[in-house]
Write a protein that holds these residues in place. Structure first.
Motif, PDB file in Angstrom:
ATOM      1  N   GLY A  42       0.836  -1.202   0.000  1.00  0.00           N
ATOM      2  CA  GLY A  42       0.000   0.000   0.000  1.00  0.00           C
ATOM      3  C   GLY A  42       0.862   1.240   0.000  1.00  0.00           C
ATOM      4  O   GLY A  42       1.838   1.335  -0.748  1.00  0.00           O
ATOM      5  N   GLU A  43       0.535   2.194   0.874  1.00  0.00           N
ATOM      6  CA  GLU A  43       1.295   3.438   0.944  1.00  0.00           C
ATOM      7  C   GLU A  43       2.142   3.480   2.210  1.00  0.00           C
ATOM      8  O   GLU A  43       1.963   2.683   3.135  1.00  0.00           O
ATOM      9  CB  GLU A  43       0.359   4.649   0.900  1.00  0.00           C
ATOM     10  CG  GLU A  43      -0.209   4.936  -0.485  1.00  0.00           C
ATOM     11  CD  GLU A  43      -1.248   3.919  -0.930  1.00  0.00           C
ATOM     12  OE1 GLU A  43      -1.128   3.420  -2.063  1.00  0.00           O
ATOM     13  OE2 GLU A  43      -2.144   3.597  -0.130  1.00  0.00           O
ATOM     14  N   ALA A  44       3.080   4.451   2.231  1.00  0.00           N
ATOM     15  CA  ALA A  44       3.995   4.587   3.361  1.00  0.00           C
ATOM     16  C   ALA A  44       4.249   6.057   3.631  1.00  0.00           C
ATOM     17  O   ALA A  44       4.014   6.928   2.785  1.00  0.00           O
ATOM     18  CB  ALA A  44       5.321   3.875   3.070  1.00  0.00           C
ATOM     19  N   LEU A  45       4.745   6.338   4.833  1.00  0.00           N
ATOM     20  CA  LEU A  45       5.175   7.675   5.225  1.00  0.00           C
ATOM     21  C   LEU A  45       6.619   7.850   4.797  1.00  0.00           C
ATOM     22  O   LEU A  45       7.488   7.068   5.190  1.00  0.00           O
ATOM     23  CB  LEU A  45       5.047   7.840   6.741  1.00  0.00           C
ATOM     24  CG  LEU A  45       5.640   9.107   7.361  1.00  0.00           C
ATOM     25  CD1 LEU A  45       4.871  10.342   6.904  1.00  0.00           C
ATOM     26  CD2 LEU A  45       5.628   9.007   8.883  1.00  0.00           C
ATOM     27  N   SER A  46       6.886   8.857   3.981  1.00  0.00           N
ATOM     28  CA  SER A  46       8.238   9.160   3.533  1.00  0.00           C
ATOM     29  C   SER A  46       8.763  10.362   4.301  1.00  0.00           C
ATOM     30  O   SER A  46       8.106  11.410   4.360  1.00  0.00           O
ATOM     31  CB  SER A  46       8.252   9.455   2.026  1.00  0.00           C
ATOM     32  OG  SER A  46       9.548   9.856   1.600  1.00  0.00           O
ATOM     33  N   LEU A  47       9.948  10.204   4.898  1.00  0.00           N
ATOM     34  CA  LEU A  47      10.559  11.255   5.702  1.00  0.00           C
ATOM     35  C   LEU A  47      11.918  11.613   5.118  1.00  0.00           C
ATOM     36  O   LEU A  47      12.713  10.733   4.788  1.00  0.00           O
ATOM     37  CB  LEU A  47      10.718  10.791   7.149  1.00  0.00           C
ATOM     38  CG  LEU A  47       9.408  10.458   7.872  1.00  0.00           C
ATOM     39  CD1 LEU A  47       9.678   9.694   9.159  1.00  0.00           C
ATOM     40  CD2 LEU A  47       8.629  11.739   8.164  1.00  0.00           C
ATOM     41  N   GLY A  48      12.176  12.902   5.013  1.00  0.00           N
ATOM     42  CA  GLY A  48      13.370  13.368   4.317  1.00  0.00           C
ATOM     43  C   GLY A  48      14.494  13.837   5.207  1.00  0.00           C
ATOM     44  O   GLY A  48      15.238  14.741   4.822  1.00  0.00           O
ATOM     45  N   GLY A  49      14.627  13.269   6.392  1.00  0.00           N
ATOM     46  CA  GLY A  49      15.743  13.623   7.261  1.00  0.00           C
ATOM     47  C   GLY A  49      15.396  14.657   8.312  1.00  0.00           C
ATOM     48  O   GLY A  49      15.955  14.636   9.406  1.00  0.00           O
ATOM     49  N   ALA A  50      14.494  15.568   7.989  1.00  0.00           N
ATOM     50  CA  ALA A  50      14.041  16.550   8.970  1.00  0.00           C
ATOM     51  C   ALA A  50      12.539  16.493   9.160  1.00  0.00           C
ATOM     52  O   ALA A  50      11.979  17.198   9.994  1.00  0.00           O
ATOM     53  CB  ALA A  50      14.456  17.965   8.547  1.00  0.00           C
ATOM     54  N   GLY A  51      11.874  15.649   8.374  1.00  0.00           N
ATOM     55  CA  GLY A  51      10.423  15.573   8.427  1.00  0.00           C
ATOM     56  C   GLY A  51       9.919  14.765   9.606  1.00  0.00           C
ATOM     57  O   GLY A  51      10.630  13.945  10.185  1.00  0.00           O
ATOM     58  N   GLN A  52       8.658  15.016   9.936  1.00  0.00           N
ATOM     59  CA  GLN A  52       8.036  14.266  11.019  1.00  0.00           C
ATOM     60  C   GLN A  52       6.525  14.251  10.857  1.00  0.00           C
ATOM     61  O   GLN A  52       5.936  15.081  10.158  1.00  0.00           O
ATOM     62  CB  GLN A  52       8.407  14.857  12.380  1.00  0.00           C
ATOM     63  CG  GLN A  52       7.976  16.291  12.589  1.00  0.00           C
ATOM     64  CD  GLN A  52       8.325  16.805  13.978  1.00  0.00           C
ATOM     65  OE1 GLN A  52       7.505  16.746  14.887  1.00  0.00           O
ATOM     66  NE2 GLN A  52       9.538  17.298  14.134  1.00  0.00           N
ATOM     67  N   ALA A  53       5.914  13.263  11.489  1.00  0.00           N
ATOM     68  CA  ALA A  53       4.469  13.217  11.655  1.00  0.00           C
ATOM     69  C   ALA A  53       4.205  13.242  13.153  1.00  0.00           C
ATOM     70  O   ALA A  53       4.864  12.525  13.910  1.00  0.00           O
ATOM     71  CB  ALA A  53       3.896  11.957  11.027  1.00  0.00           C
ATOM     72  N   VAL A  54       3.274  14.065  13.590  1.00  0.00           N
ATOM     73  CA  VAL A  54       3.047  14.277  15.018  1.00  0.00           C
ATOM     74  C   VAL A  54       1.602  13.946  15.370  1.00  0.00           C
ATOM     75  O   VAL A  54       0.669  14.410  14.711  1.00  0.00           O
ATOM     76  CB  VAL A  54       3.369  15.729  15.435  1.00  0.00           C
ATOM     77  CG1 VAL A  54       3.140  15.918  16.934  1.00  0.00           C
ATOM     78  CG2 VAL A  54       4.795  16.095  15.058  1.00  0.00           C
ATOM     79  N   VAL A  55       1.458  13.139  16.419  1.00  0.00           N
ATOM     80  CA  VAL A  55       0.141  12.817  16.971  1.00  0.00           C
ATOM     81  C   VAL A  55       0.037  13.524  18.320  1.00  0.00           C
ATOM     82  O   VAL A  55       0.853  13.271  19.212  1.00  0.00           O
ATOM     83  CB  VAL A  55      -0.038  11.304  17.159  1.00  0.00           C
ATOM     84  CG1 VAL A  55      -1.431  10.995  17.683  1.00  0.00           C
ATOM     85  CG2 VAL A  55       0.249  10.562  15.867  1.00  0.00           C
ATOM     86  N   PRO A  56      -0.930  14.427  18.515  1.00  0.00           N
ATOM     87  CA  PRO A  56      -1.034  15.151  19.793  1.00  0.00           C
ATOM     88  C   PRO A  56      -1.240  14.205  20.974  1.00  0.00           C
ATOM     89  O   PRO A  56      -1.741  13.085  20.820  1.00  0.00           O
ATOM     90  CB  PRO A  56      -2.261  16.056  19.592  1.00  0.00           C
ATOM     91  CG  PRO A  56      -2.428  16.171  18.112  1.00  0.00           C
ATOM     92  CD  PRO A  56      -1.959  14.860  17.552  1.00  0.00           C
ATOM     93  N   ALA A  57      -0.835  14.661  22.143  1.00  0.00           N
ATOM     94  CA  ALA A  57      -1.054  13.893  23.368  1.00  0.00           C
ATOM     95  C   ALA A  57      -2.546  13.620  23.542  1.00  0.00           C
ATOM     96  O   ALA A  57      -3.390  14.465  23.247  1.00  0.00           O
ATOM     97  CB  ALA A  57      -0.516  14.664  24.564  1.00  0.00           C
ATOM     98  N   ALA A  58      -2.855  12.409  24.009  1.00  0.00           N
ATOM     99  CA  ALA A  58      -4.242  12.007  24.223  1.00  0.00           C
ATOM    100  C   ALA A  58      -4.269  10.989  25.353  1.00  0.00           C
ATOM    101  O   ALA A  58      -3.286  10.277  25.570  1.00  0.00           O
ATOM    102  CB  ALA A  58      -4.834  11.407  22.953  1.00  0.00           C
ATOM    103  N   PRO A  59      -5.385  10.897  26.083  1.00  0.00           N
ATOM    104  CA  PRO A  59      -5.446   9.947  27.205  1.00  0.00           C
ATOM    105  C   PRO A  59      -5.098   8.521  26.823  1.00  0.00           C
ATOM    106  O   PRO A  59      -4.427   7.814  27.578  1.00  0.00           O
ATOM    107  CB  PRO A  59      -6.903  10.068  27.679  1.00  0.00           C
ATOM    108  CG  PRO A  59      -7.312  11.447  27.283  1.00  0.00           C
ATOM    109  CD  PRO A  59      -6.617  11.713  25.984  1.00  0.00           C
TER     110      PRO A  59
END
Length: 208
Positions: A42-59
Motif C-alpha cells: 500500500g502506501e507509506a510515510l516518507s521522511l526526508g531527514g528533517a520531516g516528522q508526523a506528530v500525533v497530539p497527546a491524548a489519554p
C-alpha cells in the motif's frame, strides 16, 4: 490491546492529516518534510531527514509500564549514516517536556538504539542486528515491569532489565525527527501502539 494504528494507506489520508485506522480519532499531522508515497504494502510515510508526523497527546496514548506497552512499525532506511543520531520515534513526558521514550539510528551504522527515562535516569538498549539500507525491516519495542525488549524482524534482539520505574510517556508522539534534531531518511508504515506488552509470538505475527 491495540490503541492506535497508522497504515498511511490512501483511504486514511486527507492532505497532511492521517487518520488512525482503529477509528480512535488519533490523527497524525505531516509537516513539510513528510509525504505519502507507495510503500511495501500500500502506501507509506516518507521522511526526508528533517520531516516528522506528530500525533497530539491524548489519554489513550498515556503508556503505562504497569500494564505494559508496545510500539511496532516497518521501516526502510534509504539514507546512509550521517555521523549524527537520526530519530525514528520520540515521545516526551508531556508537551514540550523532557524525552521519556525514543528510538534512533546510530550515527555510523544502521543499528537501532532505544531509550526509556526512569525515575533514576535514562536506560538504553542497542540492537545487535544491523538493518539493510534500502530494505524493509520490522521493529518492535516492548516494555513491562520486568524490562524493555527490542525485536528486529520478529526476533528478540536485546532485552534489558529495568530496576527503576519508567516515567510515563504521556506527551505527543513524533514519528521521524524530534524537534530541532535530525531524523530518518526513509519510509515508515504500519505503525502500531499497544497498551499491553506483546509476547514474542505476537511480534513475530506482525513481522510476518
Amino acid at each position: 490491546m491495540l490503541i492506535a494504528h497508522w497504515t498511511f494507506d490512501v483511504e486514511n489520508v486527507d492532505g497532511h492529516r492521517v487518520a488512525d485506522a482503529t477509528g480512535g480519532g488519533l490523527t497524525a499531522t505531516l509537516d513539510e518534510g513528510a509525504e505519502i508515497v507507495p510503500g511495501r504494502d500500500g502506501e507509506a510515510l516518507s521522511l526526508g531527514g528533517a520531516g516528522q508526523a506528530v500525533v497530539p497527546a491524548a489519554p489513550q496514548l498515556v503508556l503505562s509500564q504497569v500494564f505494559g506497552f508496545s510500539l511496532a512499525f516497518f521501516v526502510n532506511v534509504t539514507g546512509d549514516p550521517t555521523g549524527e543520531w537520526r530519530g525514528l520515534l520520540y515521545k516526551p513526558v508531556t508537551d514540550e517536556d523532557a524525552r521519556s521514550l525514543g528510538l534512533w539510528l546510530y550515527p555510523d551504522a544502521l543499528r537501532v538504539r532505544v531509550q526509556l527515562f526512569t525515575v533514576k535516569g535514562p536506560e538504553y538498549a542497542d540492537s545487535r542486528a544491523v538493518l539493510t539500507l534500502g530494505e524493509w525491516a520490522h521493529v518492535a519495542f516492548v516494555v513491562d515491569t520486568e524490562g524493555m525488549f527490542l525485536y528486529i524482524n520478529g526476533k528478540l534482539d536485546v532485552a534489558v532489565p529495568l530496576e527503576h520505574a519508567v516515567v510515563t510517556p504521556a506527551g505527543p508522539l513524533h514519528l521521524g525527527s524530534e524537534p530541532g534534531k535530525p531524523g530518518l531518511t526513509g519510509l515508515m508504515e504500519d505503525v502500531r501502539v499497544y497498551a499491553s506488552a506483546l509476547d514474542q509470538e505476537a511480534v513475530r505475527a506482525l513481522a510476518e
